[in-house]
Write an enzyme that holds these catalytic residues in place. Structure first.
Site, short mmCIF file in Angstrom:
data_model
loop_
_atom_site.label_atom_id
_atom_site.label_comp_id
_atom_site.label_asym_id
_atom_site.label_seq_id
_atom_site.Cartn_x
_atom_site.Cartn_y
_atom_site.Cartn_z
N LYS A 16 0.84 -1.21 0.00
CA LYS A 16 0.00 0.00 0.00
C LYS A 16 0.87 1.26 0.00
O LYS A 16 0.66 2.15 -0.80
CB LYS A 16 -0.93 0.01 1.24
CG LYS A 16 -1.85 -1.19 1.34
CD LYS A 16 -2.77 -1.11 2.54
CE LYS A 16 -2.07 -1.20 3.88
NZ LYS A 16 -1.53 -2.54 4.22
N ARG A 91 -9.47 0.69 8.50
CA ARG A 91 -9.10 -0.68 8.83
C ARG A 91 -10.19 -1.37 9.64
O ARG A 91 -10.03 -2.55 9.98
CB ARG A 91 -7.81 -0.68 9.65
CG ARG A 91 -6.54 -0.88 8.81
CD ARG A 91 -5.35 -0.74 9.74
NE ARG A 91 -4.18 -1.47 9.35
CZ ARG A 91 -3.13 -0.93 8.70
NH1 ARG A 91 -3.15 0.31 8.33
NH2 ARG A 91 -2.07 -1.67 8.44
N ARG A 130 11.81 -6.31 4.99
CA ARG A 130 11.85 -4.89 5.34
C ARG A 130 12.39 -4.71 6.76
O ARG A 130 13.10 -3.75 7.04
CB ARG A 130 10.45 -4.28 5.24
CG ARG A 130 10.45 -2.79 5.51
CD ARG A 130 9.11 -2.14 5.22
NE ARG A 130 8.08 -2.59 6.15
CZ ARG A 130 6.80 -2.25 6.05
NH1 ARG A 130 6.40 -1.47 5.06
NH2 ARG A 130 5.92 -2.69 6.91
N ARG A 136 11.72 -1.22 12.20
CA ARG A 136 10.36 -1.29 12.75
C ARG A 136 10.20 -2.54 13.61
O ARG A 136 10.40 -3.66 13.13
CB ARG A 136 9.32 -1.28 11.61
CG ARG A 136 9.00 0.11 11.13
CD ARG A 136 8.05 0.10 9.96
NE ARG A 136 6.78 -0.55 10.21
CZ ARG A 136 5.75 -0.52 9.38
NH1 ARG A 136 5.86 0.17 8.24
NH2 ARG A 136 4.63 -1.13 9.67
P1 B4P Z 1 4.57 -1.56 2.11
O1 B4P Z 1 4.08 -0.91 0.89
O2 B4P Z 1 5.43 -0.71 2.97
O3 B4P Z 1 3.46 -2.14 3.06
P2 B4P Z 1 2.07 -1.62 3.55
O4 B4P Z 1 1.07 -2.43 2.81
O5 B4P Z 1 1.97 -0.13 3.42
O6 B4P Z 1 2.12 -1.98 5.08
P3 B4P Z 1 1.77 -1.94 6.59
O7 B4P Z 1 0.46 -2.61 6.77
O8 B4P Z 1 2.99 -2.51 7.21
O9 B4P Z 1 1.72 -0.54 7.17
P4 B4P Z 1 0.97 0.52 8.00
O10 B4P Z 1 1.99 1.56 8.18
O11 B4P Z 1 -0.30 0.90 7.33
O12 B4P Z 1 5.35 -2.86 1.69
C1 B4P Z 1 5.97 -3.75 2.58
C2 B4P Z 1 7.27 -4.31 2.01
O13 B4P Z 1 7.05 -5.00 0.79
C3 B4P Z 1 8.31 -3.24 1.68
O14 B4P Z 1 9.58 -3.69 2.10
C4 B4P Z 1 8.27 -3.12 0.18
O15 B4P Z 1 9.50 -2.72 -0.38
C5 B4P Z 1 7.90 -4.53 -0.23
N1 B4P Z 1 7.18 -4.57 -1.51
C6 B4P Z 1 6.20 -3.72 -1.90
N2 B4P Z 1 5.74 -4.05 -3.13
C7 B4P Z 1 6.45 -5.18 -3.51
C8 B4P Z 1 6.43 -6.01 -4.68
N3 B4P Z 1 5.62 -5.77 -5.71
N4 B4P Z 1 7.26 -7.08 -4.73
C9 B4P Z 1 8.11 -7.34 -3.68
N5 B4P Z 1 8.18 -6.56 -2.55
C10 B4P Z 1 7.36 -5.51 -2.47
O16 B4P Z 1 0.54 -0.08 9.46
C11 B4P Z 1 1.41 -0.32 10.54
C12 B4P Z 1 0.65 -0.42 11.88
O17 B4P Z 1 0.07 0.86 12.21
C13 B4P Z 1 -0.54 -1.38 11.95
O18 B4P Z 1 -0.14 -2.71 12.25
C14 B4P Z 1 -1.37 -0.75 13.11
O19 B4P Z 1 -0.85 -1.08 14.36
C15 B4P Z 1 -1.19 0.74 12.91
N6 B4P Z 1 -2.26 1.35 12.09
C16 B4P Z 1 -2.06 1.96 10.88
N7 B4P Z 1 -3.25 2.41 10.39
C17 B4P Z 1 -4.20 2.07 11.30
C18 B4P Z 1 -5.61 2.23 11.34
N8 B4P Z 1 -6.28 2.83 10.35
N9 B4P Z 1 -6.30 1.75 12.41
C19 B4P Z 1 -5.64 1.15 13.43
N10 B4P Z 1 -4.31 0.96 13.45
C20 B4P Z 1 -3.58 1.40 12.39
#
Ligand code: B4P
Length: 190
Positions: A16, A91, A130, A136
């Site tokens: 995302k 979420r 990551r 993290r």
């Molecule tokens: P990202 O792109 O960083 O992952 P994400 O989906 O954004 O992740 P996440 O769920 O961790 O984050 P958030 O901050 O929202 O990709 C992950 C990895 O994959 C990277 O290393 C990237 O390089 C790699 N990658 C990407 N695309 C790729 C591909 N095509 N091929 C190979 N590798 C690839 O949430 C973190 C925490 O914050 C949650 O657990 C929760 O505690 C809290 N939180 C956030 N929003 C919340 C909400 N609305 N309500 C309640 N809690 C919340």
């Protein structure tokens, strides 16, 4: 012209944050990531950040009222935006209902809910990868990563039905190169 408001949806590690960076550039949108906003609060050592850190480090979701308040403040700070990418928000069902209420008040509803689909084994691999460099706490430990995925399945995945009922749910294959996935998202936006 109506605004482009996109919910970028998917399990932890689905890409995302990665894909948001491409889409904000392409469409000139404002990026609203609740994960990034929470990590900024943790870095600033604010009371909210301290509360959020305990939950995030265990892979639990942060309270709805906190994240809804953060999103509301950020939207109000960008009244002239061409549109928003909501990354990692909503979420839970109360978050989705609050977002709809905020946008309805402005007459600017969600245009698309794009759901990145990635198998669990690939999610774990990406997040562990990551964790080697991100520092993290929630990326380091496989048990915590699995807990994040369970939280997603229990509380977040049901939002697919919420948006399906509005005719906005669009699944997108999230496996492939980053460029391929961007192209799939652009095609889905149309
Ligand atoms: P990202 O792109 O960083 O992952 P994400 O989906 O954004 O992740 P996440 O769920 O961790 O984050 P958030 O901050 O929202 O990709 C992950 C990895 O994959 C990277 O290393 C990237 O390089 C790699 N990658 C990407 N695309 C790729 C591909 N095509 N091929 C190979 N590798 C690839 O949430 C973190 C925490 O914050 C949650 O657990 C929760 O505690 C809290 N939180 C956030 N929003 C919340 C909400 N609305 N309500 C309640 N809690 C919340």
């Amino acid at each position: 012209m109506s605004k482009l408001n996109i919910v970028l949806f998917g399990p932890p590690g689905a890409g995302k944050g990665t894909q948001s960076n491409f889409l904000i550039e392409r469409y000139g949108l404002v990026h609203l990531s609740t994960g990034d906003l929470l990590r900024a609060e943790i870095k600033a050592e604010s009371p909210l950040g301290k509360e959020a850190k305990e939950l995030m480090d265990q892979g639990e979701l942060v309270d709805d009222a906190i994240v809804i308040g953060m999103i509301r403040n950020k939207m109000e700070a960008h009244l002239d935006a061409k549109g928003f990418i909501f990354d990692g928000f909503p979420r839970t069902t109360p978050q989705a209902e609050a977002l709809d209420a905020m946008l309805e008040g402005k007459g600017e509803p969600i245009s698309h809910m794009l759901a990145l689909e990635v198998p669990e084994a690939e999610l774990v691999k990406r997040l562990i990868g990551r964790g080697a460099t991100s520092g993290r706490a929630d990326d380091k430990d496989e048990a915590i990563i699995k807990n994040r995925i369970r939280e997603y399945e229990n509380k977040t995945a049901p939002l697919k039905d919420y948006y399906r009922a509005q005719g906005k749910y669009t699944p997108v294959d999230g496996v492939g190169s980053m460029e391929e996935i961007t192209e799939r998202l652009v095609k889905a936006i149309g």
